[in-house]
Design a protein around this motif. Structure first.
Motif, PDB file in Angstrom:
ATOM      1  N   VAL A 190      34.711 -36.525 -39.207  1.00 56.48           N
ATOM      2  CA  VAL A 190      34.884 -37.393 -40.056  1.00 56.48           C
ATOM      3  C   VAL A 190      35.226 -38.819 -39.625  1.00 56.48           C
ATOM      4  O   VAL A 190      35.983 -39.023 -38.903  1.00 56.48           O
ATOM      5  CB  VAL A 190      35.935 -36.822 -41.134  1.00 56.48           C
ATOM      6  N   ASP A 191      34.431 -39.969 -40.005  1.00 56.04           N
ATOM      7  CA  ASP A 191      35.068 -41.247 -39.944  1.00 56.04           C
ATOM      8  C   ASP A 191      35.322 -41.683 -41.118  1.00 56.04           C
ATOM      9  O   ASP A 191      34.572 -41.441 -42.242  1.00 56.04           O
ATOM     10  CB  ASP A 191      33.818 -42.006 -39.300  1.00 56.04           C
ATOM     11  N   LEU A 192      36.484 -42.475 -41.333  1.00 55.78           N
ATOM     12  CA  LEU A 192      36.710 -43.047 -42.557  1.00 55.78           C
ATOM     13  C   LEU A 192      36.499 -44.505 -42.503  1.00 55.78           C
ATOM     14  O   LEU A 192      37.122 -45.267 -41.683  1.00 55.78           O
ATOM     15  CB  LEU A 192      38.238 -42.906 -42.775  1.00 55.78           C
ATOM     16  N   LEU A 193      35.612 -45.037 -43.106  1.00 53.55           N
ATOM     17  CA  LEU A 193      34.991 -46.479 -42.978  1.00 53.55           C
ATOM     18  C   LEU A 193      35.832 -47.322 -44.057  1.00 53.55           C
ATOM     19  O   LEU A 193      35.856 -46.834 -45.161  1.00 53.55           O
ATOM     20  CB  LEU A 193      33.536 -46.574 -43.369  1.00 53.55           C
ATOM     21  N   CYS A 194      36.217 -48.585 -43.524  1.00 53.35           N
ATOM     22  CA  CYS A 194      37.056 -49.490 -44.552  1.00 53.35           C
ATOM     23  C   CYS A 194      36.868 -50.950 -43.912  1.00 53.35           C
ATOM     24  O   CYS A 194      36.626 -50.904 -42.703  1.00 53.35           O
ATOM     25  CB  CYS A 194      38.363 -48.858 -44.582  1.00 53.35           C
ATOM     26  N   ARG A 195      37.365 -51.630 -44.751  1.00 52.61           N
ATOM     27  CA  ARG A 195      37.461 -53.059 -44.129  1.00 52.61           C
ATOM     28  C   ARG A 195      38.487 -53.381 -43.334  1.00 52.61           C
ATOM     29  O   ARG A 195      39.576 -52.553 -43.371  1.00 52.61           O
ATOM     30  CB  ARG A 195      37.577 -53.987 -45.347  1.00 52.61           C
ATOM     31  N   PRO A 196      38.295 -54.391 -42.044  1.00 54.06           N
ATOM     32  CA  PRO A 196      39.515 -54.473 -41.298  1.00 54.06           C
ATOM     33  C   PRO A 196      40.667 -55.078 -42.070  1.00 54.06           C
ATOM     34  O   PRO A 196      40.531 -55.423 -42.916  1.00 54.06           O
ATOM     35  CB  PRO A 196      38.743 -55.563 -40.264  1.00 54.06           C
ATOM     36  N   ARG A 197      41.938 -54.677 -41.382  1.00 48.84           N
ATOM     37  CA  ARG A 197      43.001 -55.274 -41.967  1.00 48.84           C
ATOM     38  C   ARG A 197      43.133 -56.534 -41.728  1.00 48.84           C
ATOM     39  O   ARG A 197      43.272 -57.133 -40.604  1.00 48.84           O
ATOM     40  CB  ARG A 197      44.181 -54.328 -41.236  1.00 48.84           C
ATOM     41  N   GLU A 198      43.385 -57.417 -42.800  1.00 51.69           N
ATOM     42  CA  GLU A 198      43.893 -58.960 -42.503  1.00 51.69           C
ATOM     43  C   GLU A 198      45.263 -59.403 -42.465  1.00 51.69           C
ATOM     44  O   GLU A 198      45.508 -60.316 -41.793  1.00 51.69           O
ATOM     45  CB  GLU A 198      42.946 -59.593 -43.812  1.00 51.69           C
ATOM     46  N   GLU A 199      46.090 -58.735 -43.329  1.00 59.73           N
ATOM     47  CA  GLU A 199      47.421 -59.049 -43.448  1.00 59.73           C
ATOM     48  C   GLU A 199      48.298 -57.929 -42.405  1.00 59.73           C
ATOM     49  O   GLU A 199      47.786 -57.127 -42.379  1.00 59.73           O
ATOM     50  CB  GLU A 199      47.866 -58.669 -45.110  1.00 59.73           C
ATOM     51  N   PRO A 200      49.267 -58.799 -41.743  1.00 54.33           N
ATOM     52  CA  PRO A 200      50.183 -58.079 -41.014  1.00 54.33           C
ATOM     53  C   PRO A 200      51.005 -57.044 -41.626  1.00 54.33           C
ATOM     54  O   PRO A 200      51.039 -57.131 -43.021  1.00 54.33           O
ATOM     55  CB  PRO A 200      51.120 -59.134 -40.268  1.00 54.33           C
ATOM     56  N   GLY A 201      51.781 -56.325 -41.168  1.00 50.54           N
ATOM     57  CA  GLY A 201      52.576 -55.140 -41.782  1.00 50.54           C
ATOM     58  C   GLY A 201      52.071 -53.802 -41.605  1.00 50.54           C
ATOM     59  O   GLY A 201      50.883 -53.576 -41.105  1.00 50.54           O
ATOM     60  N   PRO A 202      52.767 -52.540 -42.207  1.00 47.70           N
ATOM     61  CA  PRO A 202      52.225 -51.357 -41.818  1.00 47.70           C
ATOM     62  C   PRO A 202      51.333 -51.048 -42.991  1.00 47.70           C
ATOM     63  O   PRO A 202      50.676 -51.662 -43.993  1.00 47.70           O
ATOM     64  CB  PRO A 202      53.721 -50.466 -42.363  1.00 47.70           C
ATOM     65  N   PHE A 203      50.489 -50.107 -42.459  1.00 47.67           N
ATOM     66  CA  PHE A 203      49.421 -49.638 -43.197  1.00 47.67           C
ATOM     67  C   PHE A 203      49.922 -48.914 -44.473  1.00 47.67           C
ATOM     68  O   PHE A 203      51.090 -47.934 -44.492  1.00 47.67           O
ATOM     69  CB  PHE A 203      48.675 -48.727 -42.646  1.00 47.67           C
ATOM     70  N   PRO A 204      49.337 -48.935 -45.604  1.00 49.04           N
ATOM     71  CA  PRO A 204      49.811 -48.310 -46.883  1.00 49.04           C
ATOM     72  C   PRO A 204      49.688 -46.700 -46.702  1.00 49.04           C
ATOM     73  O   PRO A 204      50.527 -46.264 -47.175  1.00 49.04           O
ATOM     74  CB  PRO A 204      48.719 -48.749 -48.049  1.00 49.04           C
ATOM     75  N   GLN A 261      42.981 -38.173 -48.406  1.00 45.58           N
ATOM     76  CA  GLN A 261      43.202 -36.842 -48.734  1.00 45.58           C
ATOM     77  C   GLN A 261      41.818 -35.869 -48.279  1.00 45.58           C
ATOM     78  O   GLN A 261      41.745 -35.081 -47.755  1.00 45.58           O
ATOM     79  CB  GLN A 261      43.811 -36.381 -49.751  1.00 45.58           C
ATOM     80  N   VAL A 262      40.768 -36.524 -48.972  1.00 49.07           N
ATOM     81  CA  VAL A 262      39.549 -36.035 -48.853  1.00 49.07           C
ATOM     82  C   VAL A 262      39.066 -36.014 -47.195  1.00 49.07           C
ATOM     83  O   VAL A 262      38.513 -35.039 -46.669  1.00 49.07           O
ATOM     84  CB  VAL A 262      38.446 -36.557 -49.658  1.00 49.07           C
ATOM     85  N   ALA A 263      39.112 -37.134 -46.736  1.00 47.22           N
ATOM     86  CA  ALA A 263      38.825 -37.106 -45.141  1.00 47.22           C
ATOM     87  C   ALA A 263      39.598 -36.011 -44.402  1.00 47.22           C
ATOM     88  O   ALA A 263      38.954 -35.506 -43.679  1.00 47.22           O
ATOM     89  CB  ALA A 263      39.094 -38.497 -44.708  1.00 47.22           C
ATOM     90  N   HIS A 264      40.815 -36.085 -44.610  1.00 44.18           N
ATOM     91  CA  HIS A 264      41.545 -35.052 -43.936  1.00 44.18           C
ATOM     92  C   HIS A 264      40.914 -33.671 -44.255  1.00 44.18           C
ATOM     93  O   HIS A 264      40.970 -32.591 -43.228  1.00 44.18           O
ATOM     94  CB  HIS A 264      43.085 -35.249 -44.051  1.00 44.18           C
ATOM     95  N   LEU A 265      40.983 -33.441 -45.530  1.00 42.90           N
ATOM     96  CA  LEU A 265      40.417 -32.069 -45.722  1.00 42.90           C
ATOM     97  C   LEU A 265      38.995 -31.609 -45.104  1.00 42.90           C
ATOM     98  O   LEU A 265      39.002 -30.507 -44.473  1.00 42.90           O
ATOM     99  CB  LEU A 265      40.224 -31.916 -47.345  1.00 42.90           C
ATOM    100  N   LEU A 266      38.326 -32.437 -45.223  1.00 39.18           N
ATOM    101  CA  LEU A 266      36.964 -32.290 -44.731  1.00 39.18           C
ATOM    102  C   LEU A 266      37.024 -32.079 -43.054  1.00 39.18           C
ATOM    103  O   LEU A 266      36.368 -31.191 -42.542  1.00 39.18           O
ATOM    104  CB  LEU A 266      35.717 -33.304 -44.712  1.00 39.18           C
ATOM    105  N   GLY A 267      38.041 -32.792 -42.385  1.00 43.34           N
ATOM    106  CA  GLY A 267      38.073 -32.759 -40.935  1.00 43.34           C
ATOM    107  C   GLY A 267      38.928 -31.545 -40.550  1.00 43.34           C
ATOM    108  O   GLY A 267      38.380 -30.776 -39.521  1.00 43.34           O
ATOM    109  N   ARG A 268      39.637 -30.896 -41.311  1.00 37.82           N
ATOM    110  CA  ARG A 268      40.426 -29.544 -41.382  1.00 37.82           C
ATOM    111  C   ARG A 268      39.086 -28.559 -41.155  1.00 37.82           C
ATOM    112  O   ARG A 268      39.459 -27.540 -40.977  1.00 37.82           O
ATOM    113  CB  ARG A 268      41.543 -29.428 -41.953  1.00 37.82           C
ATOM    114  N   ALA A 269      38.341 -28.904 -42.358  1.00 39.10           N
ATOM    115  CA  ALA A 269      37.165 -27.749 -42.603  1.00 39.10           C
ATOM    116  C   ALA A 269      36.219 -27.831 -41.355  1.00 39.10           C
ATOM    117  O   ALA A 269      35.173 -26.879 -41.536  1.00 39.10           O
ATOM    118  CB  ALA A 269      36.388 -27.973 -43.908  1.00 39.10           C
TER     119      ALA A 269
END
Length: 504
Positions: free
Chosen positions: A142-156, A130-138
């Motif tokens: 914005v880059d959202l940095l996070c670990r690579p996804r290891e497990e298959p399936g939809p993103f949370p 939510q914070v990332a999208h708020l700053l982008g709209r402003a």
């Protein structure tokens, strides 16, 4: 100075589980025919899940008393430190954050860093998105940095590629962080999860930018997590390790006003405290609908800390003779066998495991009340969501975060965890229609006043804007923004942070 010591919380069983799982799969893949590999791999997964469930059941017996002792020790250490001579104190910015003159986010390059965004499904990941999208709209990039996804399936959680770019990165690998290049960002906003906390200043130095830190739990729990993961010998060491991390931040965001008081006075000018918020879709300003005789528990069965079995047990006691009442459990359930056995024996057909449900209207829309018997919380989003729907809540009076939202007898009930039958008696009191109506009106009024999205957005934009204005005018060491008063003293804090060995 390059720092090679990083934090993953490797001494905790939960951090070891993925490594054990990978090792088991690696061994299985070295033997057997392809037809047997899948069977053996699934068997290994089942064994890992069974071992984890056993660990959770064992923790259920020892965690309550251990957490009580930890909280008492943490409070005592804070009291002792409070007796030391203090420097001139700058009050923390509590509540609404004033905008800085000349602040603008247009064109600002901002990294929002939360390692578990692609794999976690907790409140911190939700707020980070939510914070990332708020700053982008402003107007920020914005880059959202996070670990690579290891497990298959939809993103949370989902994101809008037009506003936010998600960049997978292993924050514990120096080469990955260095590849982003110094000077790429004007500011990093880092969500201080226990396994990421002490690495944040190191990451910010590698990126060559100041950072804002948001603590994602309460201060006592964070202090204990630092003690365990950094192999510290005392609560005092953990206290000062936390303070050294906070001293590096250009701003510190807390979700509860009381948490800002745990910062050393020399750093307190950088502390901001304001609640999270939640919008009830399509129903703002409307009166709450007629509730069903339905008690809910959201996320309570995830781990021993959430203590969901206490809620199930209390409801089973309450449900005797009240066959028209139901309890609905939402989220991951790692205690399904215990829950099922108890439900079948004492409240057959009245306790329903709904699993993971994304539709908040379905969860809260007609609920009579919510139970949250956690031992520790930062700021529980489930209470914010419940209050936004006018749903009263029941929790423990000594649980941080819970006691900061629930006012006993006003918008819910706070009970003594050591008092036998306290949760059941609170349910019985809440079952009275007149009581429920009064608590519901107060819960919704509090949400409308203090938990509005407009206030939350304004606070975030103003805080980020103030930091950008401060950083634009500084040369070497910023003054008056909460860091220790002189470069020499700040160097002491930094050496302290670099001193502690942290497990990888």
């Amino acid at each position: 100075m390059e720092q090679q010591l990083v934090l993953t919380g490797g001494t905790r069983p939960s951090a070891l589980t993925p490594r054990v799982k990978k090792l088991a799969i690696w061994l299985i893949d070295r033997a057997g025919s392809p037809s047997l590999l899948m069977e053996r791999r699934e068997m290994a997964r089942r064994q890992v899940r069974a071992a984890r469930a056993l660990l959770l059941r064992a923790s259920e017996q020892i965690v309550p008393e251990r957490r009580r002792r930890t909280q008492a020790r943490g409070s005592f250490i804070a009291f002792l430190e409070g007796l030391r001579p203090k420097v001139a104190e700058t009050p923390a910015a509590i509540g609404t954050v004033a905008a800085a003159e000349g602040a603008s986010l247009t064109g600002a390059r901002i990294a929002v860093f939360i390692p578990g965004f692609l794999s976690g499904a907790g409140g911190a990941e939700k707020v980070a998105g939510q914070v990332a999208h708020l700053l982008g709209r402003a107007g920020a990039k914005v880059d959202l940095l996070c670990r690579p996804r290891e497990e298959p399936g939809p993103f949370p959680y989902s994101w809008d590629d037009r506003i936010v770019q998600v960049r997978p990165i292993r924050e514990y690998v120096a080469e990955d962080v260095a590849a982003l290049g110094p000077g790429r960002y004007d500011l990093a906003i880092c969500f201080g999860m226990p396994g990421f906390y002490t690495r944040i200043p190191w990451v910010a130095r590698m990126l060559g930018c100041p950072f804002i830190i948001q603590e994602c739990t309460n201060p006592a729990a964070m202090q204990q997590a630092l003690k365990l993961s950094s192999l510290l010998q005392s609560d005092r060491e953990a206290y000062w390790l936390r303070q050294s991390v906070l001293s590096e931040a250009a701003a510190i965001r807390f979700t509860v006003p009381a948490y800002a008081e745990t910062v050393e006075p020399g750093n307190r000018g950088a502390a901001y405290a304001f609640y999270n918020a939640f919008v009830r879709p399509g129903s703002e300003g409307e009166a709450a609908g007629t509730p069903a005789r339905r008690i809910i528990c959201v996320g309570g069965m995830k781990n021993a800390n959430k203590n969901g079995m206490a809620a199930v047990t209390a409801f089973a006691d309450f449900a005797g003779g009240r066959t028209d009442w139901r309890m609905h459990l939402y989220g991951v359930n790692n205690f399904r066998s215990e829950m099922t056995a108890l439900a079948e024996a004492r409240a057959p057909g009245q306790i329903v495991d709904e699993g993971i449900v994304r539709d908040v209207e379905r969860i809260y829309g007609d609920a009579w009340g919510l139970m949250i018997p956690s031992f520790q919380e930062g700021l529980p989003n489930v209470i914010i969501e419940a209050f936004s729907y006018g749903v009263p809540c029941i929790g423990f009076a000594d649980c941080p975060g819970v006691k900061d939202l629930i006012v006993d007898g006003v918008n819910g009930f706070l009970v003594d965890r050591g008092e036998v039958g306290a949760l059941t008696r609170a349910l019985a009191a809440l079952a009275e229609p007149a009581t429920r109506a009064r608590l519901s009106a107060n819960a919704r009024a509090f949400a409308d006043e203090a938990l509005t999205v407009e206030r939350w957005e304004s606070n975030w934009l103003n805080m980020v804007g103030r930091v950008l204005v401060q950083q634009a005018g500084r040369e070497e060491m910023p003054q008056g923004n909460g860091l220790p008063g002189t470069p020499a003293r700040h160097a002491v804090w930094r050496r302290l942070l670099d001193t502690y060995p942290v497990m990888d």
